[in-house]
Design an enzyme around this catalytic site. Structure first.
Site, mmCIF file in Angstrom:
data_model
loop_
_atom_site.group_PDB
_atom_site.id
_atom_site.type_symbol
_atom_site.label_atom_id
_atom_site.label_comp_id
_atom_site.label_asym_id
_atom_site.label_seq_id
_atom_site.Cartn_x
_atom_site.Cartn_y
_atom_site.Cartn_z
ATOM 1 N N LYS A 104 1.028 -0.997 -0.530
ATOM 2 C CA LYS A 104 0.473 -0.217 -0.258
ATOM 3 C C LYS A 104 0.939 1.385 -0.365
ATOM 4 O O LYS A 104 0.171 1.946 -0.324
ATOM 5 C CB LYS A 104 -0.965 -0.381 1.695
ATOM 6 C CG LYS A 104 -2.322 -0.773 1.360
ATOM 7 C CD LYS A 104 -2.911 -0.360 0.645
ATOM 8 C CE LYS A 104 -3.803 -1.499 -0.306
ATOM 9 N NZ LYS A 104 -4.905 -1.883 -0.570
ATOM 10 N N GLU A 141 -9.990 5.608 3.130
ATOM 11 C CA GLU A 141 -10.561 4.523 3.687
ATOM 12 C C GLU A 141 -10.034 3.377 4.347
ATOM 13 O O GLU A 141 -8.866 3.364 3.128
ATOM 14 C CB GLU A 141 -11.939 4.417 2.884
ATOM 15 C CG GLU A 141 -11.880 3.459 1.868
ATOM 16 C CD GLU A 141 -10.884 3.539 1.268
ATOM 17 O OE1 GLU A 141 -10.372 2.979 -0.029
ATOM 18 O OE2 GLU A 141 -11.243 4.732 0.291
ATOM 19 N N SER A 179 2.114 -9.420 -0.289
ATOM 20 C CA SER A 179 1.190 -8.216 -0.430
ATOM 21 C C SER A 179 1.721 -7.897 0.811
ATOM 22 O O SER A 179 2.132 -6.154 1.052
ATOM 23 C CB SER A 179 0.039 -7.957 -0.900
ATOM 24 O OG SER A 179 -0.927 -8.970 -0.110
#
Length: 399
Positions: free
Chosen positions: A94, A116, A383
């Protein structure tokens, strides 16, 4: 070389028949301004140099390729490799797009960044990026996810962001998106909505994809250097789809490389408690774009569920929907039990605790490896790391 894949989306923001701007006319103007700023600012030397420096010195890129020998031996087939995005600063992929979005907001003169979060990785990464560039940050998170992902909630508060608990609806990711977007609409001129995946109205699926494409660009070069060939298969989990599209993009024109996106079957596809949008969804509009989505007969999003908070979203990025239509990427499902088994197996065979989201991809790679030969290879996008999930899993499994 220009290809169909490199030219997506079109000027209207569509990947095939998915994407677009299903939003009020006044917001279309704002979105087009963001698109124009993105196309202009990100091509400047100053932006590129700052981004490259932060990749290296802040995120810790390039993330390594790791051969999971013990896991591969246990499966008895193809060799399994990981792209170690879990080693990035803040613990997941991210941070790649959050740094890019925070920089873009700074260059555009925005005063606050909104977002969010589900599992909290996007929230932590964005709060970190906003602290770095000096912009106010506000994160909306469902109450259920706040309780489940306590370590990430604590980090966000330490980093100085305003955390808004969302009590509406299912109190999870879809409702957090609704809540954050409502706040964004109060001042879209001065606020920047940093969407956490390759979803939302154009240009966000493009922006997040481009910032995440560093994953596949690095991986392709690293794997070629290490193995003198490309992987036989790529595997990544899919909720909104950012980590998967980040890995896949650099390989889309390599027709011999199989690609598999793995979404959550939850408690079973026949239970209604899942988030298998690519498998069981139909075309509809969600959060300002068209995609395959789980919806009722009136077109309203259905409640979704996954043991991994970052995957329980009722739609998927428009480029993924297009890649399914043209049969370039296959989409499979993994249920909670298989996910937890992979979570524990990787932890105990390789000393790597994965995020529950990533464990879906690992579980499917384990299945694939058994049916492949030992001279074949699978590259999995690991990830995120599982620090945020460790207490939840330990309680869930009574460890």
């Amino acid at each position: 070389m220009t290809t169909e894949n490199s030219e997506m989306p079109n000027k209207a923001g569509y990947f095939g028949e998915y994407g677009g701007q299903i939003i009020p006319p006044e917001l279309i103007e704002i979105m087009n301004q963001i698109n124009d700023a993105y196309d202009t600012v990100t091509q400047t030397d100053n932006f590129q140099q700052e981004l490259m420096q932060l990749h290296a010195d802040y995120i810790g890129r390039p993330s390594p390729i790791y051969y999971a020998k013990r896991l591969s031996d246990e499966m008895g087939g193809a060799r399994i490799f990981f792209k170690r995005e879990d080693l990035n600063h803040t613990g997941a992929h991210k941070i790649n797009h959050c740094i890019g979005e925070a920089l873009l907001a700074k260059y555009m003169g925005k005063t606050k960044v909104l977002a969010e979060t589900g599992a909290g990785q996007h929230g932590v990464a964005l709060a970190s990026a906003c602290a770095l560039v000096g912009i106010e940050c506000e994160i909306h998170m469902g109450e259920i996810d706040i309780a489940k992902e306590h370590p990430n909630v604590t980090k966000m508060k330490i980093l100085g962001c305003k955390l808004v608990p969302v009590t509406r609806g299912t109190k999870t990711l879809k409702d957090a998106v609704d809540s954050a977007f409502d706040e964004y609409l109060t001042d879209p001129v001065n606020y920047f909505y940093a969407i956490g995946s390759v979803v939302g109205p154009h240009p966000f699926p493009k922006i997040v994809r481009d910032f995440q494409s560093i994953v596949g660009t690095e991986a392709r070069e690293q794997f070629l250097k290490r193995e003198n060939k490309l992987p036989d298969a790529l595997v990544a989990c899919v909720g909104g789809g950012s980590n998967a599209i980040g890995l896949f993009t650099a390989f889309l024109d390599d027709k011999d490389v199989k690609m598999v996106g793995v979404e959550p079957a939850g408690k079973g596809l026949d239970t209604g408690q899942h988030a298998a949008t690519m498998t069981l969804g139909t075309k509809g509009a969600l959060h300002g774009f068209e995609c395959l989505t789980l919806q009722d007969d009136e077109g309203n999003p259905l409640p979704v569920y996954s043991i991994a908070s970052g995957l329980d979203y009722p739609g998927t990025g428009p480029q993924h929907c297009h890649l399914k239509d043209i049969k370039r990427v296959e989409y499979e499902t993994i249920d909670d039990k298989e996910c937890l088994d992979a979570f524990i197996k990787l932890s105990r065979l390789e000393g790597i605790i994965p995020a529950l989201e990533s464990a879906h991809a690992i579980a499917h790679a384990m299945k694939m490896a058994k049916s492949m030969s030992k001279d074949q290879t699978i590259l999995v996008n690991l990830s995120g790391r599982g620090d945020k999930d460790a207490d939840f899993v330990a309680d869930y499994l009574s460890l």
